[in-house]
Design a protein around this motif. Structure first.
Motif, mmCIF file in Angstrom:
data_model
loop_
_atom_site.group_PDB
_atom_site.id
_atom_site.type_symbol
_atom_site.label_atom_id
_atom_site.label_comp_id
_atom_site.label_asym_id
_atom_site.label_seq_id
_atom_site.Cartn_x
_atom_site.Cartn_y
_atom_site.Cartn_z
ATOM 1 N N TYR A 1 31.931 39.458 -12.017
ATOM 2 C CA TYR A 1 32.939 39.104 -10.999
ATOM 3 C C TYR A 1 34.248 38.664 -11.646
ATOM 4 C CZ TYR A 1 28.967 39.026 -7.807
ATOM 5 O OH TYR A 1 27.868 39.377 -7.076
ATOM 6 N N TYR A 2 35.352 38.943 -10.934
ATOM 7 C CA TYR A 2 36.646 38.416 -11.364
ATOM 8 C C TYR A 2 36.765 36.998 -10.809
ATOM 9 C CZ TYR A 2 37.761 43.171 -12.778
ATOM 10 O OH TYR A 2 37.742 44.397 -13.398
ATOM 11 N N SER A 3 35.958 36.117 -11.341
ATOM 12 C CA SER A 3 35.873 34.767 -10.784
ATOM 13 C C SER A 3 37.113 33.942 -11.134
ATOM 14 C CB SER A 3 34.609 34.083 -11.288
ATOM 15 O OG SER A 3 34.570 34.134 -12.702
ATOM 16 N N PRO B 1 29.108 44.425 -16.104
ATOM 17 C CA PRO B 1 29.613 45.416 -15.137
ATOM 18 C C PRO B 1 29.601 44.837 -13.722
ATOM 19 C CG PRO B 1 27.379 45.959 -15.826
ATOM 20 C CD PRO B 1 27.800 44.778 -16.639
ATOM 21 N N TYR B 2 30.372 45.469 -12.816
ATOM 22 C CA TYR B 2 30.340 45.041 -11.415
ATOM 23 C C TYR B 2 28.892 45.104 -10.924
ATOM 24 C CZ TYR B 2 35.337 46.434 -11.477
ATOM 25 O OH TYR B 2 36.664 46.598 -11.766
ATOM 26 N N PRO B 3 28.459 44.140 -10.120
ATOM 27 C CA PRO B 3 27.091 44.196 -9.592
ATOM 28 C C PRO B 3 26.898 45.432 -8.700
ATOM 29 C CG PRO B 3 28.105 42.049 -9.197
ATOM 30 C CD PRO B 3 29.198 42.964 -9.671
ATOM 31 N N VAL C 1 37.203 45.971 -19.898
ATOM 32 C CA VAL C 1 38.319 45.025 -20.000
ATOM 33 C C VAL C 1 39.585 45.813 -19.679
ATOM 34 C CG1 VAL C 1 39.663 43.543 -21.550
ATOM 35 C CG2 VAL C 1 37.166 43.685 -21.812
ATOM 36 N N HIS C 2 40.302 45.396 -18.647
ATOM 37 C CA HIS C 2 41.568 46.051 -18.320
ATOM 38 C C HIS C 2 42.634 45.581 -19.308
ATOM 39 C CE1 HIS C 2 40.205 47.710 -14.504
ATOM 40 N NE2 HIS C 2 39.671 46.544 -14.199
ATOM 41 N N ALA C 3 43.552 46.481 -19.639
ATOM 42 C CA ALA C 3 44.588 46.098 -20.608
ATOM 43 C C ALA C 3 45.902 46.796 -20.297
ATOM 44 C CB ALA C 3 44.132 46.455 -22.018
HETATM 45 FE FE LIG Z 1 37.875 46.256 -13.163
#
Ligand SMILES: [Fe+2]
Length: 219
Positions: A108-110, A146-148, A156-158
């Motif tokens: 998650y993007y917590s 990974p996303y559930p 990792v976004h960059a």
């Molecule tokens: Fe993403």
């Protein structure tokens, strides 16, 4: 007598000042004037915010090391390092601002409540660094999950902000070669994008996953 006159004088001045203040407040409320904080809408607080938003809240001073995760962050520690290169694939690219964000150990993007702007959507695991004179960078963080319930590899976004270039841009995500979700479909989806495949070989060094990724940037 003189004292009484002075007292009356100051009382009169006070009444006039109060009157002026009241008129100003009344006038502002009638015309709809609001405070600066109220009137400033944060356009970066949006999941689809402009890429420039990713760089709005970076620290004033950056080193070549990007510390994303604190000591208490759950998950396996991970360090990925490498060199940003010019389009010839050989010349190091110094002074490039590098931004990255990723999911936590549960996918998650917590958030921790301290995020601002677009980082309210990117989550608390984000950071910036600036390549050194040799184009080097190092990301210290935890290995993302990974996303559930999804088929997308952990990533990792960059994005990079290159000196002298008009706009920042995204490069291919960092992904990891031991991830079973890296398949033909994934490879096809990133074909021709800046940054190559982004597939990093991670090796466990004690308790830390370590990997390298050199990245060729746009001309
Ligand atoms: Fe993403």
């Amino acid at each position: 007598m003189a004292n009484r006159i002075m007292t009356r004088f100051f009382q009169a001045v006070l009444v006039v000042m109060l009157f002026i203040a009241c008129v100003q407040v009344s006038s502002n409320s009638k015309t709809g004037m609001t405070s600066k904080a109220e009137s400033e809408k944060d356009d970066c607080n949006d999941p689809d915010a402009d890429i420039n938003c990713s760089f709005v809240h970076m620290p004033a001073s950056l080193s070549s090391i990007m510390n994303i995760a604190g000591k208490e962050e759950p998950g396996d520690k991970m360090i990925v390092s490498g060199t940003l290169l010019k389009s010839d694939g050989k010349t190091p690219y110094p002074d490039v601002i590098f931004y990255a964000y990723h999911t936590d150990s549960k996918g998650y993007y917590s958030k921790n409540g301290k995020e601002k702007g677009v980082q309210k959507w990117h989550g608390h695991l984000h950071g910036w660094c600036k390549t050194d004179r040799n184009g080097r960078y190092e990301i210290r963080t935890i290995r993302p999950a990974p996303y559930p319930n999804n088929k997308i590899p952990a990533h990792v976004h960059a994005a990079v902000k290159v000196p002298g270039k008009p706009s920042p841009y995204y490069i291919t995500d960092f992904v990891f070669s031991d991830d079973p979700m890296i398949n033909e479909q994934y490879r096809e989806s990133i074909k021709g994008k800046t940054g190559g495949t982004g597939i990093v070989d991670l090796v466990k060094d004690g308790s830390v996953w370590k990997g390298k990724r050199d990245i060729i940037l746009e001309p």
